[in-house]
Design a protein around this motif. Structure first.
Motif, PDB file in Angstrom:
ATOM      1  N   SER A   1       0.843  -1.195   0.000  1.00 46.14           N
ATOM      2  CA  SER A   1       0.000   0.000   0.000  1.00 46.14           C
ATOM      3  C   SER A   1       0.878   1.243   0.000  1.00 46.14           C
ATOM      4  O   SER A   1       1.840   1.324   0.761  1.00 46.14           O
ATOM      5  N   GLU A   2       0.534   2.164  -0.854  1.00 45.49           N
ATOM      6  CA  GLU A   2       1.183   3.475  -0.866  1.00 45.49           C
ATOM      7  C   GLU A   2       0.399   4.387   0.072  1.00 45.49           C
ATOM      8  O   GLU A   2      -0.817   4.516  -0.055  1.00 45.49           O
ATOM      9  N   TRP A   3       1.100   4.991   1.039  1.00 42.57           N
ATOM     10  CA  TRP A   3       0.469   5.917   1.980  1.00 42.57           C
ATOM     11  C   TRP A   3       1.000   7.315   1.685  1.00 42.57           C
ATOM     12  O   TRP A   3       2.203   7.552   1.756  1.00 42.57           O
ATOM     13  N   CYS A   4       0.115   8.233   1.379  1.00 45.68           N
ATOM     14  CA  CYS A   4       0.509   9.615   1.100  1.00 45.68           C
ATOM     15  C   CYS A   4      -0.222  10.568   2.038  1.00 45.68           C
ATOM     16  O   CYS A   4      -1.450  10.494   2.164  1.00 45.68           O
ATOM     17  N   THR A   5       0.537  11.449   2.658  1.00 46.57           N
ATOM     18  CA  THR A   5      -0.052  12.570   3.388  1.00 46.57           C
ATOM     19  C   THR A   5       0.201  13.821   2.565  1.00 46.57           C
ATOM     20  O   THR A   5       1.351  14.192   2.327  1.00 46.57           O
ATOM     21  N   ILE A   6      -0.865  14.438   2.108  1.00 46.97           N
ATOM     22  CA  ILE A   6      -0.787  15.583   1.202  1.00 46.97           C
ATOM     23  C   ILE A   6      -1.153  16.843   1.984  1.00 46.97           C
ATOM     24  O   ILE A   6      -2.230  16.910   2.588  1.00 46.97           O
ATOM     25  N   THR A   7      -0.259  17.818   1.986  1.00 45.51           N
ATOM     26  CA  THR A   7      -0.499  19.072   2.705  1.00 45.51           C
ATOM     27  C   THR A   7      -0.774  20.188   1.711  1.00 45.51           C
ATOM     28  O   THR A   7       0.052  20.468   0.838  1.00 45.51           O
ATOM     29  N   LEU A   8      -1.930  20.812   1.844  1.00 52.53           N
ATOM     30  CA  LEU A   8      -2.319  21.880   0.924  1.00 52.53           C
ATOM     31  C   LEU A   8      -1.475  23.131   1.140  1.00 52.53           C
ATOM     32  O   LEU A   8      -1.076  23.442   2.266  1.00 52.53           O
ATOM     33  N   SER A   9      -1.216  23.848   0.054  1.00 49.59           N
ATOM     34  CA  SER A   9      -0.523  25.130   0.140  1.00 49.59           C
ATOM     35  C   SER A   9      -1.445  26.176   0.762  1.00 49.59           C
ATOM     36  O   SER A   9      -2.674  26.069   0.689  1.00 49.59           O
ATOM     37  N   GLU A  10      -0.829  27.182   1.363  1.00 48.30           N
ATOM     38  CA  GLU A  10      -1.600  28.306   1.882  1.00 48.30           C
ATOM     39  C   GLU A  10      -2.339  28.963   0.719  1.00 48.30           C
ATOM     40  O   GLU A  10      -1.756  29.247  -0.322  1.00 48.30           O
ATOM     41  N   GLY A  11      -3.624  29.165   0.884  1.00 45.12           N
ATOM     42  CA  GLY A  11      -4.399  29.796  -0.178  1.00 45.12           C
ATOM     43  C   GLY A  11      -5.152  28.814  -1.049  1.00 45.12           C
ATOM     44  O   GLY A  11      -6.063  29.206  -1.785  1.00 45.12           O
ATOM     45  N   THR A  12      -4.782  27.531  -1.010  1.00 45.60           N
ATOM     46  CA  THR A  12      -5.521  26.516  -1.765  1.00 45.60           C
ATOM     47  C   THR A  12      -6.721  26.066  -0.948  1.00 45.60           C
ATOM     48  O   THR A  12      -6.576  25.662   0.206  1.00 45.60           O
ATOM     49  N   THR A  13      -7.902  26.146  -1.535  1.00 46.35           N
ATOM     50  CA  THR A  13      -9.097  25.704  -0.825  1.00 46.35           C
ATOM     51  C   THR A  13      -9.274  24.196  -0.994  1.00 46.35           C
ATOM     52  O   THR A  13      -8.723  23.581  -1.915  1.00 46.35           O
ATOM     53  N   ARG A  14     -10.051  23.620  -0.117  1.00 47.39           N
ATOM     54  CA  ARG A  14     -10.352  22.196  -0.236  1.00 47.39           C
ATOM     55  C   ARG A  14     -11.047  21.897  -1.567  1.00 47.39           C
ATOM     56  O   ARG A  14     -10.774  20.878  -2.206  1.00 47.39           O
ATOM     57  N   GLN A  15     -11.939  22.782  -1.963  1.00 52.63           N
ATOM     58  CA  GLN A  15     -12.678  22.571  -3.208  1.00 52.63           C
ATOM     59  C   GLN A  15     -11.731  22.564  -4.409  1.00 52.63           C
ATOM     60  O   GLN A  15     -11.871  21.740  -5.325  1.00 52.63           O
TER      61      GLN A  15
END
Length: 207
Positions: free
Chosen positions: A113-127
């Motif tokens: 299984s590949e496990w990835c934790t993805i952190t959004l950039s400041e200013g990027t919305t969830r949508q």
């Protein structure tokens, strides 16, 4: 193994990372059944990290965050933790929860299984991120791909967890090197600060 407060009420998946100290960690499969929670988890799996076999990973699916918290406060929790301490370095412990969709992934359906934790950039919305993620998902296919699931981390609203089941680490790297994979990953990286990725080799299932 305390977790941050959350308003989550639906199914959650617990991700635990242990730093092994060199002692035997045998008997993983029966750890939960020896000191069972009042409300048992839906499923649980364990495996060693491909990149660092001194790291042991658990994935446990609960009906709710509240049921996991209930177990941590129960009389069975102390003896449960006592069975873990002899083979771990406590300072290496990491724990998060994610609201995966689909929930309760059957990790044993893929050798890796590949496990990835993805952190959004400041200013990027969830949508915005999810729109790019949908484009990424279109490329998740082909030889060696088994399944995937993903969802927001309850402890950090800007972290997104992605799990992908593969036939092997090579199957993943071959996909990444393909035109299909490169295009897909390009979509995934839009509006993202960091992607922390590891591979976990299926070791066993809690029973």
């Amino acid at each position: 193994m305390a977790a941050a407060a959350s308003t989550s009420t639906g199914p959650v998946t617990e991700f635990v990372t242990f730093a092994l100290n060199g002692s035997s960690y045998e008997g993983q499969d029966t750890l939960l059944s020896q000191n069972p929670p009042k409300n048992p988890p839906l499923a649980g799996f364990w495996g060693l990290q491909h990149e660092d076999e001194a790291k042991l990973h658990w994935l446990i699916s609960w009906n709710s965050l509240a049921e996991h918290a209930e177990f941590r406060q129960s009389e069975n929790y102390k003896p449960f933790v006592a069975t873990i301490l002899p083979w771990t370095n406590p300072e290496g412990l990491k724990l998060v929860h994610a609201e995966l969709n689909p929930s309760n992934p059957q990790v044993d359906e893929a050798p890796v299984s590949e496990w990835c934790t993805i952190t959004l950039s400041e200013g990027t919305t969830r949508q915005e991120f999810l729109a790019n993620f949908k484009e990424f998902e279109k490329g998740l296919k082909g030889e060696g791909y088994r399944w995937h699931t993903s969802g927001w981390v309850t402890e950090n609203p800007r972290d997104y967890m992605l799990l992908i089941g593969w036939d092997s680490v090579k199957a993943h790297t071959d996909w990444r090197a393909s035109e299909l994979g490169q295009t897909a990953v390009g979509h995934l990286r839009k509006g993202v600060d960091d992607i922390h990725m590891i591979h976990v080799k299926f070791g066993g299932k809690f029973r």
